[in-house]
Design a protein around this motif. Structure first.
Motif, mmCIF file in Angstrom:
data_model
loop_
_atom_site.group_PDB
_atom_site.id
_atom_site.type_symbol
_atom_site.label_atom_id
_atom_site.label_comp_id
_atom_site.label_asym_id
_atom_site.label_seq_id
_atom_site.Cartn_x
_atom_site.Cartn_y
_atom_site.Cartn_z
ATOM 1 N N ARG A 32 0.834 -1.212 0.000
ATOM 2 C CA ARG A 32 0.000 0.000 0.000
ATOM 3 C C ARG A 32 0.861 1.252 0.000
ATOM 4 O O ARG A 32 0.542 2.247 -0.651
ATOM 5 C CB ARG A 32 -0.956 -0.009 1.201
ATOM 6 C CG ARG A 32 -2.152 -0.931 1.016
ATOM 7 C CD ARG A 32 -3.295 -0.547 1.940
ATOM 8 N NE ARG A 32 -2.968 -0.770 3.331
ATOM 9 C CZ ARG A 32 -3.182 -1.909 3.976
ATOM 10 N NH1 ARG A 32 -3.715 -2.936 3.339
ATOM 11 N NH2 ARG A 32 -2.882 -2.030 5.243
ATOM 12 N N ARG A 33 1.960 1.179 0.733
ATOM 13 C CA ARG A 33 2.868 2.326 0.780
ATOM 14 C C ARG A 33 3.492 2.579 -0.594
ATOM 15 O O ARG A 33 3.653 3.725 -1.024
ATOM 16 C CB ARG A 33 3.959 2.069 1.824
ATOM 17 C CG ARG A 33 4.881 3.241 2.089
ATOM 18 C CD ARG A 33 5.705 2.991 3.351
ATOM 19 N NE ARG A 33 6.591 4.104 3.612
ATOM 20 C CZ ARG A 33 7.899 4.119 3.298
ATOM 21 N NH1 ARG A 33 8.445 3.058 2.739
ATOM 22 N NH2 ARG A 33 8.644 5.166 3.564
ATOM 23 N N ASP A 35 2.211 2.209 -3.394
ATOM 24 C CA ASP A 35 1.227 2.764 -4.323
ATOM 25 C C ASP A 35 1.030 4.274 -4.164
ATOM 26 O O ASP A 35 0.372 4.895 -4.992
ATOM 27 C CB ASP A 35 -0.119 2.061 -4.140
ATOM 28 C CG ASP A 35 -0.090 0.609 -4.596
ATOM 29 O OD1 ASP A 35 0.782 0.273 -5.413
ATOM 30 O OD2 ASP A 35 -0.933 -0.176 -4.120
ATOM 31 N N ARG A 36 1.588 4.860 -3.102
ATOM 32 C CA ARG A 36 1.399 6.295 -2.900
ATOM 33 C C ARG A 36 2.172 7.095 -3.955
ATOM 34 O O ARG A 36 3.239 6.694 -4.391
ATOM 35 C CB ARG A 36 1.906 6.709 -1.518
ATOM 36 C CG ARG A 36 1.172 6.084 -0.351
ATOM 37 C CD ARG A 36 1.852 6.472 0.946
ATOM 38 N NE ARG A 36 1.354 5.723 2.079
ATOM 39 C CZ ARG A 36 1.949 5.689 3.271
ATOM 40 N NH1 ARG A 36 3.069 6.362 3.468
ATOM 41 N NH2 ARG A 36 1.436 4.975 4.254
ATOM 42 N N PRO A 37 1.649 8.259 -4.360
ATOM 43 C CA PRO A 37 2.373 9.101 -5.314
ATOM 44 C C PRO A 37 3.553 9.779 -4.631
ATOM 45 O O PRO A 37 3.520 10.067 -3.430
ATOM 46 C CB PRO A 37 1.324 10.125 -5.758
ATOM 47 C CG PRO A 37 0.355 10.185 -4.611
ATOM 48 C CD PRO A 37 0.320 8.821 -4.009
ATOM 49 N N GLY A 38 4.615 10.035 -5.405
ATOM 50 C CA GLY A 38 5.805 10.667 -4.855
ATOM 51 C C GLY A 38 6.030 12.061 -5.397
ATOM 52 O O GLY A 38 5.414 12.478 -6.382
ATOM 53 N N ASN A 145 10.249 2.734 -1.461
ATOM 54 C CA ASN A 145 10.051 4.059 -0.871
ATOM 55 C C ASN A 145 9.298 4.935 -1.868
ATOM 56 O O ASN A 145 9.801 5.220 -2.957
ATOM 57 C CB ASN A 145 11.399 4.681 -0.522
ATOM 58 C CG ASN A 145 11.253 5.985 0.237
ATOM 59 O OD1 ASN A 145 10.562 6.897 -0.193
ATOM 60 N ND2 ASN A 145 11.912 6.088 1.375
ATOM 61 N N PRO A 146 8.085 5.399 -1.524
ATOM 62 C CA PRO A 146 7.256 6.115 -2.497
ATOM 63 C C PRO A 146 7.447 7.625 -2.491
ATOM 64 O O PRO A 146 6.795 8.318 -3.265
ATOM 65 C CB PRO A 146 5.835 5.774 -2.027
ATOM 66 C CG PRO A 146 5.978 5.749 -0.527
ATOM 67 C CD PRO A 146 7.361 5.198 -0.246
ATOM 68 N N THR A 147 8.318 8.167 -1.636
ATOM 69 C CA THR A 147 8.339 9.613 -1.432
ATOM 70 C C THR A 147 8.875 10.391 -2.622
ATOM 71 O O THR A 147 8.615 11.583 -2.752
ATOM 72 C CB THR A 147 9.166 9.968 -0.177
ATOM 73 O OG1 THR A 147 10.495 9.432 -0.317
ATOM 74 C CG2 THR A 147 8.524 9.378 1.071
ATOM 75 N N SER A 149 9.126 10.377 -6.851
ATOM 76 C CA SER A 149 8.637 9.764 -8.084
ATOM 77 C C SER A 149 9.815 9.265 -8.925
ATOM 78 O O SER A 149 10.839 9.942 -9.043
ATOM 79 C CB SER A 149 7.822 10.788 -8.879
ATOM 80 O OG SER A 149 7.342 10.224 -10.073
ATOM 81 N N HIS A 184 5.506 -1.683 -10.319
ATOM 82 C CA HIS A 184 6.398 -0.566 -9.990
ATOM 83 C C HIS A 184 7.756 -0.668 -10.665
ATOM 84 O O HIS A 184 8.609 0.204 -10.457
ATOM 85 C CB HIS A 184 6.577 -0.486 -8.470
ATOM 86 C CG HIS A 184 5.314 -0.180 -7.738
ATOM 87 N ND1 HIS A 184 4.838 1.109 -7.557
ATOM 88 C CD2 HIS A 184 4.399 -1.000 -7.161
ATOM 89 C CE1 HIS A 184 3.700 1.065 -6.891
ATOM 90 N NE2 HIS A 184 3.407 -0.202 -6.640
#
Length: 323
Positions: A32-33, A35-38, A145-147, A149, A184
């Protein structure tokens, strides 16, 4: 840490089944993490990560990609979390003044090839890369790590280990379920040979993803016929021992240590005494060497390796497309 043996013993091992509920929870949270936008870095970001915990050859792969970028006329900078170091950053790594306990061992190796930034906050680290004049960022690790992009992410896979038993941590070595990680990545860098890695490569090719096969080649050390006491604290020490044997060296003793192992004075003294007793030279990896005190490092041989892709043109094409 050492990977537990049951990670390579199959998904039905009793320990793997017992830990499966924890693995399912951990894997779901990580997925889930991911999948977050960066945040946008302001320049292309190329990521070399892996599906599993532990080493797979990411650092040699990152160095090889940076060399290709320089060939294309770009100004790359490395961005790393600095695993094992105490500095949170963002800070530029200086291999002449920083130690592994400050910035981690891998950034010290990267900094010999291009400007290298250590930062737990990846967007802040990317901003410093840009401030130093970089026009493309190469991330060593950070797939999960999603932070920040990513414009292109490869999963680096050690062909000899693959994805272990295919279960998420702690039931297995995966950081998240493999099916949740495939979206990803834009391709695979498969290092070495082995059935475990071949199975992952087949799965990638079924999804239409490119598989860049590569190998680690010894660089510089002439150890043919030399008696060696080999030691290594990397993700898979056996891979180092195999590479060392391939140079023609005679390994009279092989001592594996956990990945990123902080060597104690007593351990180093014992290694030196054993090497003297056996009439052997101490040999280790470049990654281990940067964690050793200078007085001890002076008496060891270092086997450096570089990653060589089988199809360099295909890797260059994918880089150009991402840029």
């Amino acid at each position: 840490m050492r990977p537990p043996r049951f990670w390579a013993a199959g998904a039905d091992h009793p320990a793997a089944r017992c830990l499966a509920p924890l693995g399912a929870a951990y894997g779901a949270l990580t997925a889930r993490r991911m999948d977050r936008p960066g945040a946008q870095a302001g320049c292309p970001v190329l990521c070399l990560g892996n599906f599993t915990l532990g080493g797979a050859g990411k650092t040699p792969a990152a160095i090889a990609v940076a060399a290709l970028l320089v060939e294309l006329g770009r100004r790359p900078a490395f961005l790393s979390r600095g695993y094992g170091g105490r500095l949170t950053g963002p800070v530029r790594v200086d291999p002449d003044s920083h130690a592994a306990v400050e910035v981690g061992d891998e950034p010290l190796l990267l900094a010999r090839h291009a400007p290298t930034i250590v930062s737990r906050d990846r967007p802040a680290g990317a901003a410093l890369c840009r401030a130093l004049g970089a026009d493309v960022i190469v991330m060593d690790d950070g797939l999960q790590n999603p932070t920040l992009s990513k414009d292109l992410a490869w999963a680096v896979v050690d062909a000899g280990a693959g994805i272990g038993n295919g279960r998420p941590f702690p039931a297995g070595p995966l950081r998240a379920p493999l099916e949740r990680q495939w979206p990803h990545v834009a391709g695979l860098i498969l290092v070495g040979d082995g059935a475990p890695g071949a199975a992952v490569a087949e799965s990638a090719e079924r999804r239409g993803l490119p598989v860049h096969r590569a190998r680690l080649v010894p660089d510089g050390a002439d150890l043919s016929g030399r008696r060696c006491l080999a030691f290594a604290g990397i993700g898979r020490p056996d891979k180092f021992f195999e590479t060392l044997r391939g140079t023609g060296a005679v390994i009279v003793q092989a001592r594996p240590f956990p990945d990123h192992h902080p060597y104690r004075a007593a351990e180093l003294a014992a290694l030196a005494a054993e090497a003297d007793r056996l009439g052997a030279e101490l040999v280790t990896t470049e990654k281990d060497a940067v964690r050793l005190p200078a007085a001890f490092a002076a008496r060891i041989r270092v086997l450096r390796v570089r990653l060589v892709p089988d199809d360099r043109a295909a890797l260059l094409r994918q880089i150009r497309q991402a840029l």
